[in-house]
Motif scaffolding. Structure first.
Motif, PDB file in Angstrom:
ATOM      1  N   ARG A  81      -7.471  -4.306   7.386  1.00  0.00           N
ATOM      2  CA  ARG A  81      -6.344  -3.451   7.034  1.00  0.00           C
ATOM      3  C   ARG A  81      -5.801  -2.707   8.256  1.00  0.00           C
ATOM      4  O   ARG A  81      -6.550  -2.344   9.174  1.00  0.00           O
ATOM      5  N   GLY A 110      -5.213   9.296  -4.577  1.00  0.00           N
ATOM      6  CA  GLY A 110      -5.942   8.235  -3.899  1.00  0.00           C
ATOM      7  C   GLY A 110      -6.504   7.167  -4.801  1.00  0.00           C
ATOM      8  O   GLY A 110      -6.316   5.968  -4.562  1.00  0.00           O
ATOM      9  N   ARG A 111      -7.209   7.553  -5.867  1.00  0.00           N
ATOM     10  CA  ARG A 111      -7.847   6.548  -6.731  1.00  0.00           C
ATOM     11  C   ARG A 111      -6.814   5.748  -7.508  1.00  0.00           C
ATOM     12  O   ARG A 111      -6.965   4.540  -7.697  1.00  0.00           O
ATOM     13  N   THR A 150       0.833  -1.203   0.000  1.00  0.00           N
ATOM     14  CA  THR A 150       0.000   0.000   0.000  1.00  0.00           C
ATOM     15  C   THR A 150       0.865   1.250   0.000  1.00  0.00           C
ATOM     16  O   THR A 150       0.593   2.221  -0.728  1.00  0.00           O
ATOM     17  N   ARG A 177      -3.059  -0.812  -5.712  1.00  0.00           N
ATOM     18  CA  ARG A 177      -3.196  -1.733  -4.570  1.00  0.00           C
ATOM     19  C   ARG A 177      -4.021  -2.948  -4.965  1.00  0.00           C
ATOM     20  O   ARG A 177      -3.669  -4.085  -4.624  1.00  0.00           O
ATOM     21  N   GLN A 178      -5.118  -2.729  -5.683  1.00  0.00           N
ATOM     22  CA  GLN A 178      -5.952  -3.857  -6.084  1.00  0.00           C
ATOM     23  C   GLN A 178      -5.254  -4.762  -7.100  1.00  0.00           C
ATOM     24  O   GLN A 178      -5.594  -5.935  -7.226  1.00  0.00           O
ATOM     25  N   GLU A 181      -5.269   3.251  -5.144  1.00  0.00           N
ATOM     26  CA  GLU A 181      -6.152   2.114  -4.903  1.00  0.00           C
ATOM     27  C   GLU A 181      -6.157   1.168  -6.091  1.00  0.00           C
ATOM     28  O   GLU A 181      -6.238  -0.055  -5.934  1.00  0.00           O
TER      29      GLU A 181
END
Length: 316
Positions: free
Chosen positions: A194, A167-168, A156, A174-175, A171
């Motif tokens: 988390r 942020g997006r 992360t 991260r995914q 993410e």
């Protein structure tokens, strides 16, 4: 010697022997009475003898400590998995750091950890997936909760840095790369917690509560980590991260007896990044015998040279 004198000597000797015998009988009676007194339970107490049996609603909970993916110890893992099958737990808590994620150190730590270049992230995830497969095979029907450790959280941190803190986009990365997704936890029916989020109305991010006991990966590396975690959590807690079996107890006036436990680790005991420095890490795992009331007995089960001490104790 005339017969009269001889008779008197015999009578005196007989009397002396009788007196000695009477004294010994008295001492024997006193000893018997004392033994019987000691065998009697104190007034107000009843001793019930019988077989130990689990009642309806009682179950076993298992806490799995740091295994570190590619750095897992095969012998320790095999001993744990053999015990797991025998224990048949209802609940399993995976304490985090089940993937090493060594390559993701680059953004946040020195590049001098040469040993972290010896395996790929794909190898790391493969090892963790294989371990998860075996856990699920040996504990069918058990619910599994997976706490994020500081090693999983490295991905992360990498995603946030690589996405320039958007942020997006972070993410999205991260995914694509985080252990939560590479280990297919959702598909496996494993709930993931988390480090950055709060659960079960606890004020500490990354911690959860099961019945009367809390679980969190922890960040303390202090020599008295058990006491530190007990003080910070303020209740019964199983923590991980330090790789060494540990425990501490306290008895706050308003709460009563509480304790903290660390079961050790299932990874190799000498990480190469220690640069030859000896460690005090110990291998093992945690078992909790949980009553329907929520009361529980926690046991740190040591694994020494690939041998679990739990089944050795249970063998007839």
């Amino acid at each position: 010697m005339n017969s009269s004198l001889k008779n008197r000597l015999v009578q005196n000797e007989t009397t002396s022997l009788r007196q000695k015998l009477a004294g010994l009988e008295k001492e024997n009676r006193i000893l018997v009475e004392e033994i019987q007194r000691l065998r009697k339970p104190p007034k107000g107490y009843r001793i019930r003898m019988g077989k130990i049996r689990s009642g309806p609603g009682d179950f076993v909970r298992v806490a799995i400590p740091d295994s570190h993916g590619s750095k897992i110890c095969p012998k320790a893992a095999a001993a744990f998995l053999a015990d797991l099958k025998q224990l048949d737990p209802r609940e399993i808590i995976m304490g985090g750091d089940h993937v090493d994620c060594g390559g993701f150190l680059a953004q946040h730590h020195t590049l001098g950890y040469v040993a972290e270049t010896e395996y790929s992230y794909a190898d790391d995830c493969d090892a963790a997936n294989a371990f998860l497969d075996q856990i699920m095979e040996n504990a069918r029907g058990a619910t599994i909760d997976y706490l994020e450790g500081n090693h999983e959280a490295r991905v992360t941190k990498w995603a946030v840095t690589a996405a320039l803190r958007h942020g997006r986009d972070a993410e999205m990365l991260r995914q694509a790369f985080a252990p939560e997704f590479k280990l297919h936890l959702k598909e496996r029916g494993i709930k993931y917690y988390r480090l950055s989020e709060k659960y079960d109305d606890l004020p500490v991010p990354g911690a959860i509560k099961k019945g009367k006991c809390g679980f969190w990966h922890s960040t303390s590396t202090a020599k008295d980590a058990a006491a530190v975690n007990l003080r910070q959590f303020g209740g019964n807690v199983v923590f991980f991260h330090t790789h060494r079996a540990d425990s501490a107890t306290a008895c706050p006036v308003a709460i009563g007896p509480i304790a903290a436990w660390n079961p050790g680790c299932l990874c190799i005991q000498q990480m190469l990044w220690c640069h030859g420095r000896p460690t005090n890490w110990t291998q093992g795992y945690g078992v909790q015998l949980v009553a329907r009331s929520g009361a529980f007995l926690h046991i740190n089960v040591p694994i020494i040279d690939g041998q679990s001490l739990l089944m050795s104790l249970l063998k007839k």
